[in-house]
Design a protein around this motif. Structure first.
Motif, PDB file in Angstrom:
ATOM      1  N   LYS A  58       3.757   2.053  -1.971  1.00 15.23           N
ATOM      2  CA  LYS A  58       4.436   3.241  -1.480  1.00 15.23           C
ATOM      3  C   LYS A  58       4.915   3.001  -0.054  1.00 15.23           C
ATOM      4  O   LYS A  58       4.169   2.494   0.792  1.00 15.23           O
ATOM      5  CB  LYS A  58       3.507   4.449  -1.520  1.00 15.23           C
ATOM      6  CG  LYS A  58       4.176   5.729  -1.010  1.00 15.23           C
ATOM      7  CD  LYS A  58       3.214   6.913  -1.000  1.00 15.23           C
ATOM      8  CE  LYS A  58       3.906   8.140  -0.417  1.00 15.23           C
ATOM      9  NZ  LYS A  58       3.001   9.311  -0.324  1.00 15.23           N
ATOM     10  N   VAL A  59       6.148   3.372   0.222  1.00 20.02           N
ATOM     11  CA  VAL A  59       6.707   3.224   1.563  1.00 20.02           C
ATOM     12  C   VAL A  59       6.331   4.450   2.389  1.00 20.02           C
ATOM     13  O   VAL A  59       6.595   5.585   1.987  1.00 20.02           O
ATOM     14  CB  VAL A  59       8.239   3.073   1.498  1.00 20.02           C
ATOM     15  CG1 VAL A  59       8.834   3.037   2.908  1.00 20.02           C
ATOM     16  CG2 VAL A  59       8.624   1.815   0.725  1.00 20.02           C
ATOM     17  N   PRO A  60       5.666   4.255   3.529  1.00 11.93           N
ATOM     18  CA  PRO A  60       5.235   5.401   4.333  1.00 11.93           C
ATOM     19  C   PRO A  60       6.411   6.143   4.955  1.00 11.93           C
ATOM     20  O   PRO A  60       7.416   5.530   5.338  1.00 11.93           O
ATOM     21  CB  PRO A  60       4.357   4.765   5.408  1.00 11.93           C
ATOM     22  CG  PRO A  60       4.873   3.366   5.539  1.00 11.93           C
ATOM     23  CD  PRO A  60       5.304   2.966   4.162  1.00 11.93           C
ATOM     24  N   GLU A  61       6.264   7.439   5.074  1.00 16.68           N
ATOM     25  CA  GLU A  61       7.257   8.278   5.727  1.00 16.68           C
ATOM     26  C   GLU A  61       6.567   9.078   6.819  1.00 16.68           C
ATOM     27  O   GLU A  61       5.511   9.674   6.599  1.00 16.68           O
ATOM     28  CB  GLU A  61       7.907   9.236   4.717  1.00 16.68           C
ATOM     29  CG  GLU A  61       8.717   8.543   3.634  1.00 16.68           C
ATOM     30  CD  GLU A  61       9.964   7.842   4.159  1.00 16.68           C
ATOM     31  OE1 GLU A  61      10.435   8.228   5.258  1.00 16.68           O
ATOM     32  OE2 GLU A  61      10.445   6.909   3.492  1.00 16.68           O
ATOM     33  N   GLY A  62       7.142   9.105   7.979  1.00 17.68           N
ATOM     34  CA  GLY A  62       6.602   9.897   9.074  1.00 17.68           C
ATOM     35  C   GLY A  62       5.421   9.238   9.760  1.00 17.68           C
ATOM     36  O   GLY A  62       4.869   8.236   9.306  1.00 17.68           O
ATOM     37  N   ILE A  63       5.015   9.830  10.870  1.00 17.39           N
ATOM     38  CA  ILE A  63       3.982   9.230  11.707  1.00 17.39           C
ATOM     39  C   ILE A  63       2.621   9.218  11.025  1.00 17.39           C
ATOM     40  O   ILE A  63       1.860   8.252  11.146  1.00 17.39           O
ATOM     41  CB  ILE A  63       3.895   9.937  13.082  1.00 17.39           C
ATOM     42  CG1 ILE A  63       2.904   9.201  14.006  1.00 17.39           C
ATOM     43  CG2 ILE A  63       3.517  11.398  12.924  1.00 17.39           C
ATOM     44  CD1 ILE A  63       3.242   7.759  14.295  1.00 17.39           C
ATOM     45  N   ALA A  64       2.272  10.278  10.263  1.00 16.08           N
ATOM     46  CA  ALA A  64       0.938  10.351   9.663  1.00 16.08           C
ATOM     47  C   ALA A  64       0.728   9.213   8.661  1.00 16.08           C
ATOM     48  O   ALA A  64      -0.282   8.495   8.732  1.00 16.08           O
ATOM     49  CB  ALA A  64       0.739  11.705   8.975  1.00 16.08           C
ATOM     50  N   GLU A  65       1.669   9.038   7.751  1.00 14.88           N
ATOM     51  CA  GLU A  65       1.526   7.991   6.733  1.00 14.88           C
ATOM     52  C   GLU A  65       1.637   6.601   7.354  1.00 14.88           C
ATOM     53  O   GLU A  65       0.882   5.692   6.982  1.00 14.88           O
ATOM     54  CB  GLU A  65       2.580   8.170   5.642  1.00 14.88           C
ATOM     55  CG  GLU A  65       2.328   9.368   4.742  1.00 14.88           C
ATOM     56  CD  GLU A  65       3.230   9.397   3.518  1.00 14.88           C
ATOM     57  OE1 GLU A  65       2.974  10.220   2.632  1.00 14.88           O
ATOM     58  OE2 GLU A  65       4.201   8.586   3.458  1.00 14.88           O
ATOM     59  N   THR A  66       2.575   6.434   8.281  1.00 14.28           N
ATOM     60  CA  THR A  66       2.748   5.116   8.910  1.00 14.28           C
ATOM     61  C   THR A  66       1.492   4.722   9.687  1.00 14.28           C
ATOM     62  O   THR A  66       1.018   3.581   9.591  1.00 14.28           O
ATOM     63  CB  THR A  66       3.966   5.121   9.847  1.00 14.28           C
ATOM     64  OG1 THR A  66       5.126   5.566   9.124  1.00 14.28           O
ATOM     65  CG2 THR A  66       4.226   3.727  10.404  1.00 14.28           C
ATOM     66  N   ALA A  67       0.938   5.663  10.441  1.00 18.33           N
ATOM     67  CA  ALA A  67      -0.287   5.382  11.194  1.00 18.33           C
ATOM     68  C   ALA A  67      -1.455   5.119  10.257  1.00 18.33           C
ATOM     69  O   ALA A  67      -2.291   4.238  10.521  1.00 18.33           O
ATOM     70  CB  ALA A  67      -0.610   6.545  12.126  1.00 18.33           C
ATOM     71  N   SER A  68      -1.520   5.850   9.148  1.00 19.43           N
ATOM     72  CA  SER A  68      -2.599   5.637   8.171  1.00 19.43           C
ATOM     73  C   SER A  68      -2.540   4.226   7.602  1.00 19.43           C
ATOM     74  O   SER A  68      -3.569   3.559   7.451  1.00 19.43           O
ATOM     75  CB  SER A  68      -2.503   6.661   7.047  1.00 19.43           C
ATOM     76  OG  SER A  68      -3.556   6.486   6.129  1.00 19.43           O
ATOM     77  N   VAL A  69      -1.336   3.750   7.295  1.00 16.98           N
ATOM     78  CA  VAL A  69      -1.167   2.382   6.796  1.00 16.98           C
ATOM     79  C   VAL A  69      -1.678   1.383   7.839  1.00 16.98           C
ATOM     80  O   VAL A  69      -2.403   0.435   7.521  1.00 16.98           O
ATOM     81  CB  VAL A  69       0.309   2.094   6.450  1.00 16.98           C
ATOM     82  CG1 VAL A  69       0.528   0.599   6.203  1.00 16.98           C
ATOM     83  CG2 VAL A  69       0.740   2.893   5.231  1.00 16.98           C
ATOM     84  N   ILE A  70      -1.327   1.608   9.113  1.00 14.49           N
ATOM     85  CA  ILE A  70      -1.743   0.684  10.180  1.00 14.49           C
ATOM     86  C   ILE A  70      -3.259   0.688  10.340  1.00 14.49           C
ATOM     87  O   ILE A  70      -3.902  -0.371  10.356  1.00 14.49           O
ATOM     88  CB  ILE A  70      -1.062   1.051  11.513  1.00 14.49           C
ATOM     89  CG1 ILE A  70       0.446   0.807  11.424  1.00 14.49           C
ATOM     90  CG2 ILE A  70      -1.664   0.238  12.664  1.00 14.49           C
ATOM     91  CD1 ILE A  70       1.228   1.338  12.611  1.00 14.49           C
ATOM     92  N   TYR A  71      -3.868   1.867  10.451  1.00 11.18           N
ATOM     93  CA  TYR A  71      -5.308   1.945  10.674  1.00 11.18           C
ATOM     94  C   TYR A  71      -6.095   1.355   9.504  1.00 11.18           C
ATOM     95  O   TYR A  71      -7.074   0.612   9.703  1.00 11.18           O
ATOM     96  CB  TYR A  71      -5.731   3.391  10.923  1.00 11.18           C
ATOM     97  CG  TYR A  71      -5.360   3.916  12.289  1.00 11.18           C
ATOM     98  CD1 TYR A  71      -5.678   3.204  13.447  1.00 11.18           C
ATOM     99  CD2 TYR A  71      -4.697   5.134  12.431  1.00 11.18           C
ATOM    100  CE1 TYR A  71      -5.330   3.686  14.693  1.00 11.18           C
ATOM    101  CE2 TYR A  71      -4.355   5.625  13.690  1.00 11.18           C
ATOM    102  CZ  TYR A  71      -4.679   4.897  14.815  1.00 11.18           C
ATOM    103  OH  TYR A  71      -4.348   5.371  16.057  1.00 11.18           O
ATOM    104  N   ASN A  72      -5.694   1.679   8.290  1.00  6.36           N
ATOM    105  CA  ASN A  72      -6.384   1.129   7.125  1.00  6.36           C
ATOM    106  C   ASN A  72      -6.190  -0.374   7.028  1.00  6.36           C
ATOM    107  O   ASN A  72      -7.113  -1.106   6.645  1.00  6.36           O
ATOM    108  CB  ASN A  72      -5.911   1.821   5.850  1.00  6.36           C
ATOM    109  CG  ASN A  72      -6.635   3.127   5.589  1.00  6.36           C
ATOM    110  OD1 ASN A  72      -7.719   3.151   5.024  1.00  6.36           O
ATOM    111  ND2 ASN A  72      -6.035   4.233   6.036  1.00  6.36           N
ATOM    112  N   SER A  73      -5.013  -0.852   7.383  1.00  8.32           N
ATOM    113  CA  SER A  73      -4.741  -2.292   7.345  1.00  8.32           C
ATOM    114  C   SER A  73      -5.562  -3.025   8.394  1.00  8.32           C
ATOM    115  O   SER A  73      -6.089  -4.120   8.149  1.00  8.32           O
ATOM    116  CB  SER A  73      -3.245  -2.555   7.557  1.00  8.32           C
ATOM    117  OG  SER A  73      -2.474  -1.966   6.531  1.00  8.32           O
TER     118      SER A  73
END
Length: 466
Positions: A359-374
């Motif tokens: 899934k391609v992240p949209e917006g700051i919440a999803e993008t930041a979640s991808v970064i933190y989990n990664s």
């Protein structure tokens, strides 16, 4: 009251932190803060060292203004970047930063002379395309006269020490980031230097943290309003940060979390085996000739970039909170070179997810979640590799120090995913480690382990349970 001042300069800003001792505790006070960033100049990404030095002087003058004059001063910065001085002690060329593309292909140039496995065996330093060795090869290939005219190479904090005192001393911990220090002898590897055709004379004799550089020049004294000693600290910022890990346990696992995440442990003998090289571990020099056996992970640079691009009105705490509520499971490889200096971090993360069918992240919440989990996944992978190399299962706490220790969601993820208790803090670990080296050099603190014991009693350390 006796004061010391740590000047801690990172890739995005610097700060002057005063320190003193009271009732057996270390007390710190921020007296000055300033921004820092790479600037584009003639097609290169460069550091404005004149601007940085002007801030160093302003911060010291502020100490005089508030009536808290330090006994001694220590400076730490990032590693790998350097300045060349000519016979008249003038800078040669611009101060190109490690994120510049000039090192592209320079690894192959170096390996055509010294095979990669031999280089690691001799230095114990992981391959990172921005290491000083590759930067110097780029200078040799594109500006040979700069090397021919050079009389001395100074790492960034050494240059600022020189500007303050008129004297230049090379410091061990930062020197190891050049990938030109022999991990067995703890000194410049002259065989590597000879093979690469670099001038030996530019590499000064190495000194350990705690060594006196000198007193402020008369000109500097006039500008800041006092005299003080300048003393070498762990001038590579991670060396200072690791000094501030609040544990007495040998072999504790830490993460120095900031623009970069440095995860590792302290060892007394370098692991320069081929197995270690293939896992991309590094053996950087630490305080008291210990080795920081660690992995460089891209770190909060990714969050910093995304915030700047799409959420500049939010603070990092708010971003953390939003990320914790996002429902997205996509992950990226934080260590992929594509995230080193992309035109748009946000778009690069999207592309990576798209390419991997997530899934391609949209917006700051999803993008930041991808970064933190990664990042959390990268930490877990690094922990398992540390266990493999050390030959034992790690059962203690994981210590997170530095600015990233405030990223609560990331700390929670790390505790949950690793099954370990996470101890987060102190936040200003690099400046505190810098101060500790000054205090130890002054005889105010007995040594490293006494200093770490004091940290636990002096600063807030938050606990996150699995």
């Amino acid at each position: 009251m006796k004061y010391w001042v740590a000047i801690d300069i990172g890739a995005s800003g610097g700060r002057h932190i005063l320190g003193y001792l009271k009732d057996g505790k270390i007390i710190t006070e921020e007296v000055y803060r300033f921004p820092n960033s790479l600037i584009e100049k003639d097609g290169r990404l460069c550091w404005d060292v004149d601007e940085i030095f002007s801030h160093i002087l302003r911060g010291l003058a502020r100490c005089k203004e508030i009536g808290k004059i330090p006994t001694s001063i220590g400076i730490d910065t990032w590693g790998v970047d350097f300045i060349l001085l000519d016979k008249e002690r003038k800078r040669i060329g611009d101060v190109v930063g490690y994120r510049d593309s000039r090192t592209k292909g320079m690894d192959e140039e170096v390996y055509s002379i010294i095979p990669e496995n031999e280089l690691y065996k001799r230095t114990g330093i992981q391959k990172q395309i921005f290491n000083t060795i590759y930067q110097l090869m780029a200078v040799k290939k594109t500006s040979l006269k700069s090397l021919e005219n050079a009389e001395r190479l100074l790492m960034i904090p050494e240059y600022f020490n020189y500007m303050l005192t008129g004297k230049y001393l090379s410091e061990y911990t930062n020197a190891t980031t050049t990938q030109l220090i022999n991990c067995e002898t703890g000194d410049w590897d002259e065989e590597i230097i000879d093979k690469l055709g670099l001038p030996k004379k530019i590499f000064g004799r190495l000194h350990m943290p705690g060594t006196l550089v000198g007193e402020l020049t008369k000109e500097v004294q006039e500008r800041v309003g006092f005299n003080a000693k300048v003393v070498l600290v762990g001038s590579h910022d991670t060396a200072s940060a690791v000094m501030a890990v609040p544990t007495k346990k040998e072999g504790a696992v830490y993460i120095s979390s900031g623009t970069w995440s440095l995860m590792g442990t302290e060892i007394t003998k370098a692991d320069n085996s081929d197995e270690s090289r293939l896992m991309n571990f590094t053996n950087e020099g630490g305080y008291d000739r210990r080795f920081r056996y660690l992995k460089n992970i891209m770190g909060l640079w990714m969050i910093q970039s995304v915030r700047k691009e799409i959420a500049s009105d939010m603070d990092f705490g708010e971003i953390c909170e939003k990320a914790s509520k996002a429902e997205i499971s996509s992950l990226v490889d934080c260590n992929d070179i594509r995230f080193l200096a992309p035109k748009s971090m946000t778009e690069e993360i999207k592309k990576s997810c798209l390419e991997s069918g997530q899934k391609v992240p949209e917006g700051i919440a999803e993008t930041a979640s991808v970064i933190y989990n990664s990042l959390a996944e990268c930490y877990i992978r690094a922990l398992r590799e540390i266990e493999e190399r050390r030959g034992e299962e790690y059962k203690g706490e994981i210590y997170v120090v530095g600015g990233g220790s405030k990223a609560e969601y990331l700390n929670e993820l790390l505790a949950k995913k690793s099954g370990h208790i996470v101890k987060a803090g102190p936040t200003e670990a690099t400046a505190i480690g810098n101060l500790l080296a000054l205090m130890i050099a002054d005889g105010a603190v007995a040594g490293l382990f006494e200093a770490r014991k004091m940290i636990k009693n002096s600063f807030e350390i938050n606990t996150y349970l699995p």
